[in-house]
Design a protein around this motif. Sequence first.
Motif: not given
Length: 312
Positions: A48-51, A60-62, A115-117
């Motif tokens: 569900g994260l924007d990418l 560029i990841l949420q 990457y998420m953090i």
Amino acid sequence: MRAKAGSFLSLCYNPQLAALVTLQPLKRYDLDAAIVFSDILVVPHAMGLDLNFKEGEGPILQKVGNENAVARLSPVNGSWQVASVCETLQHVSQLLPQGCALIGFCGAPWTVASYMIEGGSSNRSLALKAAAEKPAWFATLIAFLIEQSVVFLSAQIKAGAEVVQIFDSWAADLSSPLRQLWVDGPIAQMTERLRALHPDIPVIVFAKGVGEAHQEIAQKSGCQAVGIEAELSMDWASKHLSPLCAVQGNLDPMALLGSEPSMVEQTAAILQAIEPRHHIFNLGHGIKPETDPDRLARVVQTIREHDAGGHG
């Protein structure tokens, strides 16, 4: 292909074009396997994260950085992102030359979490801080990534993957105790769950940069093969890893940019250092963009000549 798709991410999620890209190396070179064209950030995107991928900058990841953000993450099963990758695998499996294996993959929990953090590519300072301080939300995130990455790999296997590989690109960032906690442990949990679900599917683990700790990871995970970086001696790997599993690697990608005689010599040295039945020849990491494609053909030729000489 990328121009036709419109962007890197669009290409990853276009099953017809992604299948053709997956097969391109096999049409050009005498290879034994294809690895699906995808990206390790499919999993957080499916959560569900924007990418987005920005030209010249990368992903560029949420961001995820607290308990609430982790709680909002969704399971990946049933997501259109996972369905797209699986459809690519189905297309490839129908077109794959006889005798060639199909490899699926995912990123390991530590690397994907970093990457998420961070929200994309960085020096990983925020992720390293979380790994060291061990807040509850970080442990929950790693546990969720273990679970959902297994779901993703299992879906790929059902779609036609005959082997799966787990990439921990940033494993070397962590000191030994932290590496054991956030790299070795999660990978071992993943391989154990995959073994229970798909006992006949080999798992390759590549914890890049950990050197002789590959032995410990192989022992803990019970994986069928370990990828090793170019910096690790194949002589060492033959002695310490071969009794445990197959070894994948480890020609330095920079060798393809040097003289051809030197490249051939380095290729031959690797081939001679390990028993062929214990070895999957590969580069120690990704091919450099400026590499002349004909150089890779010469490497493949060297390997085939070695095989023809009764060595493999």
